[in-house]
Design a protein around this motif. Structure first.
Motif, PDB file in Angstrom:
ATOM      1  N   GLU A 127       0.808  -1.214   0.000  1.00  0.00           N
ATOM      2  CA  GLU A 127       0.000   0.000   0.000  1.00  0.00           C
ATOM      3  C   GLU A 127       0.848   1.274   0.000  1.00  0.00           C
ATOM      4  OE1 GLU A 127      -3.020   0.078   2.988  1.00  0.00           O
ATOM      5  OE2 GLU A 127      -3.563  -2.035   2.725  1.00  0.00           O
ATOM      6  N   MET A 128       2.156   1.140   0.133  1.00  0.00           N
ATOM      7  CA  MET A 128       3.012   2.309   0.312  1.00  0.00           C
ATOM      8  C   MET A 128       3.223   3.128  -0.970  1.00  0.00           C
ATOM      9  SD  MET A 128       3.623   2.533   3.473  1.00  0.00           S
ATOM     10  CE  MET A 128       1.995   1.806   3.689  1.00  0.00           C
ATOM     11  N   ASP A 129       3.279   2.475  -2.128  1.00  0.00           N
ATOM     12  CA  ASP A 129       3.510   3.212  -3.375  1.00  0.00           C
ATOM     13  C   ASP A 129       2.408   4.236  -3.632  1.00  0.00           C
ATOM     14  OD1 ASP A 129       5.930   2.084  -4.024  1.00  0.00           O
ATOM     15  OD2 ASP A 129       5.066   0.491  -5.258  1.00  0.00           O
ATOM     16  N   ALA A 130       1.156   3.854  -3.359  1.00  0.00           N
ATOM     17  CA  ALA A 130       0.039   4.764  -3.595  1.00  0.00           C
ATOM     18  C   ALA A 130       0.117   5.966  -2.651  1.00  0.00           C
ATOM     19  CB  ALA A 130      -1.292   4.031  -3.406  1.00  0.00           C
ATOM     20  N   LEU A 131       0.521   5.740  -1.401  1.00  0.00           N
ATOM     21  CA  LEU A 131       0.669   6.841  -0.457  1.00  0.00           C
ATOM     22  C   LEU A 131       1.845   7.736  -0.835  1.00  0.00           C
ATOM     23  CD1 LEU A 131       0.037   5.005   2.951  1.00  0.00           C
ATOM     24  CD2 LEU A 131      -1.541   6.492   1.694  1.00  0.00           C
ATOM     25  N   TRP A 132       2.937   7.121  -1.241  1.00  0.00           N
ATOM     26  CA  TRP A 132       4.129   7.884  -1.633  1.00  0.00           C
ATOM     27  C   TRP A 132       3.835   8.787  -2.821  1.00  0.00           C
ATOM     28  CZ3 TRP A 132       8.695   9.308   0.143  1.00  0.00           C
ATOM     29  CH2 TRP A 132       9.684   9.732  -0.744  1.00  0.00           C
ATOM     30  N   ALA A 133       3.050   8.313  -3.759  1.00  0.00           N
ATOM     31  CA  ALA A 133       2.729   9.094  -4.952  1.00  0.00           C
ATOM     32  C   ALA A 133       1.935  10.353  -4.615  1.00  0.00           C
ATOM     33  CB  ALA A 133       1.956   8.232  -5.946  1.00  0.00           C
ATOM     34  N   LYS A 134       1.240  10.356  -3.468  1.00  0.00           N
ATOM     35  CA  LYS A 134       0.438  11.515  -3.073  1.00  0.00           C
ATOM     36  C   LYS A 134       1.250  12.542  -2.274  1.00  0.00           C
ATOM     37  CE  LYS A 134      -3.872   8.838  -2.809  1.00  0.00           C
ATOM     38  NZ  LYS A 134      -4.952   8.366  -1.890  1.00  0.00           N
ATOM     39  N   GLU A 135       2.464  12.176  -1.881  1.00  0.00           N
ATOM     40  CA  GLU A 135       3.272  13.078  -1.068  1.00  0.00           C
ATOM     41  C   GLU A 135       3.724  14.291  -1.879  1.00  0.00           C
ATOM     42  OE1 GLU A 135       3.714  12.926   2.032  1.00  0.00           O
ATOM     43  OE2 GLU A 135       3.868  10.859   2.742  1.00  0.00           O
ATOM     44  N   GLU A 136       3.766  15.455  -1.226  1.00  0.00           N
ATOM     45  CA  GLU A 136       4.345  16.627  -1.858  1.00  0.00           C
ATOM     46  C   GLU A 136       5.858  16.438  -1.972  1.00  0.00           C
ATOM     47  OE1 GLU A 136       3.249  20.188   0.120  1.00  0.00           O
ATOM     48  OE2 GLU A 136       1.094  19.915  -0.213  1.00  0.00           O
ATOM     49  N   LEU A 137       6.455  17.143  -2.923  1.00  0.00           N
ATOM     50  CA  LEU A 137       7.886  16.981  -3.174  1.00  0.00           C
ATOM     51  C   LEU A 137       8.708  17.245  -1.914  1.00  0.00           C
ATOM     52  CD1 LEU A 137      10.258  16.493  -5.074  1.00  0.00           C
ATOM     53  CD2 LEU A 137      10.142  18.913  -5.732  1.00  0.00           C
ATOM     54  N   VAL A 138       8.314  18.262  -1.150  1.00  0.00           N
ATOM     55  CA  VAL A 138       9.080  18.601   0.053  1.00  0.00           C
ATOM     56  C   VAL A 138       9.128  17.426   1.026  1.00  0.00           C
ATOM     57  CG1 VAL A 138       7.044  19.629   1.170  1.00  0.00           C
ATOM     58  CG2 VAL A 138       9.329  20.304   1.911  1.00  0.00           C
ATOM     59  N   SER A 139       8.023  16.687   1.149  1.00  0.00           N
ATOM     60  CA  SER A 139       7.991  15.528   2.046  1.00  0.00           C
ATOM     61  C   SER A 139       8.820  14.377   1.487  1.00  0.00           C
ATOM     62  CB  SER A 139       6.546  15.074   2.265  1.00  0.00           C
ATOM     63  OG  SER A 139       5.798  16.089   2.908  1.00  0.00           O
ATOM     64  N   GLN A 140       8.788  14.205   0.182  1.00  0.00           N
ATOM     65  CA  GLN A 140       9.583  13.144  -0.429  1.00  0.00           C
ATOM     66  C   GLN A 140      11.077  13.400  -0.247  1.00  0.00           C
ATOM     67  OE1 GLN A 140       8.240  12.850  -4.514  1.00  0.00           O
ATOM     68  NE2 GLN A 140       6.593  11.434  -3.965  1.00  0.00           N
ATOM     69  N   ILE A 141      11.503  14.641  -0.454  1.00  0.00           N
ATOM     70  CA  ILE A 141      12.920  14.973  -0.292  1.00  0.00           C
ATOM     71  C   ILE A 141      13.338  14.794   1.162  1.00  0.00           C
ATOM     72  CG2 ILE A 141      14.606  16.850  -0.373  1.00  0.00           C
ATOM     73  CD1 ILE A 141      13.265  17.854  -2.889  1.00  0.00           C
ATOM     74  N   ARG A 142      12.479  15.240   2.084  1.00  0.00           N
ATOM     75  CA  ARG A 142      12.794  15.080   3.510  1.00  0.00           C
ATOM     76  C   ARG A 142      13.058  13.609   3.830  1.00  0.00           C
ATOM     77  NH1 ARG A 142       9.685  13.350   7.687  1.00  0.00           N
ATOM     78  NH2 ARG A 142      10.331  13.958   9.792  1.00  0.00           N
ATOM     79  N   GLY A 143      12.267  12.720   3.256  1.00  0.00           N
ATOM     80  CA  GLY A 143      12.444  11.300   3.520  1.00  0.00           C
ATOM     81  C   GLY A 143      13.759  10.743   3.021  1.00  0.00           C
ATOM     82  N   HIS A 144      14.376  11.443   2.070  1.00  0.00           N
ATOM     83  CA  HIS A 144      15.646  10.985   1.510  1.00  0.00           C
ATOM     84  C   HIS A 144      16.864  11.577   2.211  1.00  0.00           C
ATOM     85  CE1 HIS A 144      14.808   8.505  -2.070  1.00  0.00           C
ATOM     86  NE2 HIS A 144      13.686   9.209  -2.187  1.00  0.00           N
ATOM     87  N   ILE A 145      16.767  12.815   2.699  1.00  0.00           N
ATOM     88  CA  ILE A 145      17.993  13.500   3.135  1.00  0.00           C
ATOM     89  C   ILE A 145      18.041  13.866   4.613  1.00  0.00           C
ATOM     90  CG2 ILE A 145      18.199  14.514   0.823  1.00  0.00           C
ATOM     91  CD1 ILE A 145      17.529  17.245   2.185  1.00  0.00           C
TER      92      ILE A 145
END
Length: 222
Positions: A127-145
């Motif tokens: 179920e994680m891919d569908a949730l990840w796709a809805k994340e704003e870019l700022v949240s996605q970058i935060r998760g990486h760095i």
């Protein structure tokens, strides 16, 4: 200067409530969303048990309900809150909404909604891919760095962020979901709804889960 006390008092009343607490929760969210054409951001406070500090809480943005109607929380496996929930899945959840239009009148009221005895259940990875796709870019970058909770040099992190963003935009590709990305749903034993207006004693309606899987709703004293 002598300040005069307000010589008035009343009892708030939750006049009508549905059989299912989730329907009650949705009704309050709908009322709170009035006057917010761009969408309503609802704060969700999550309290967990921590081995080092005892009770820890944090306030995050409410994301919604799972398909089986439980509030959920997105996090990363490297965070303290994930480790707390993994070690002890019992959690406390609280929503606090002010200036909500009262369906039974013209006054604005405050609602506090709590999930009592909530158990955190990690959602499946599928179920994680569908949730990840809805994340704003700022949240996605935060998760990486961002190494959550670790001391940092701000300038170093700023440079890392800017380079990461530059490389991402140049690639023209979606950011890959990190393996650390996960989510929990919260399954409560009770839903507790408190409503209060100015100059009122609050009313509470509590839904208690019965052995047969059904909810029993009742007024309880504040």
């Amino acid at each position: 200067m002598v300040r005069l006390r307000r010589m008035t008092s009343a009892l708030a009343k939750i006049a009508e409530f549905p059989a299912n607490p989730v329907d009650m929760f949705k009704q309050i969210l709908q009322a709170a969303a009035k006057g917010h054409p761009d969408g309503l951001l609802v704060d969700m406070n999550l309290a967990t048990l921590d081995e080092e500090f005892g009770v820890l809480n944090r306030t995050v943005i409410y994301r919604g309900l799972t398909e089986d109607n439980f509030p959920f929380y997105i996090t990363h496996r490297y965070t303290r809150n994930f480790k707390n929930l993994q070690a002890n899945p019992k959690a406390g959840i609280c929503f606090y909404m002010t200036n909500v239009q009262d369906n039974e009148g013209k006054d604005l009221v405050t609602w506090q909604v709590r999930l009592i005895g909530a158990k955190a259940v990690e959602l499946p990875d599928c179920e994680m891919d569908a949730l990840w796709a809805k994340e704003e870019l700022v949240s996605q970058i935060r998760g990486h760095i961002c190494p959550c909770g670790e001391p940092i040099d701000y300038d170093v992190l700023k440079a890392k962020h800017d380079k990461f963003l530059e490389d991402h935009l140049a690639s023209g590709k979606d950011l890959e979901r990190p393996k650390s990305y996960t989510a929990f749903k919260f399954v409560p034993q009770r839903w507790d709804f408190l409503k209060v207006g100015r100059g009122e004693i609050a009313d509470r309606v509590q839904y208690r889960l019965q052995d047969n899987g059904k909810w029993e709703a009742m007024h309880v004293s504040t």
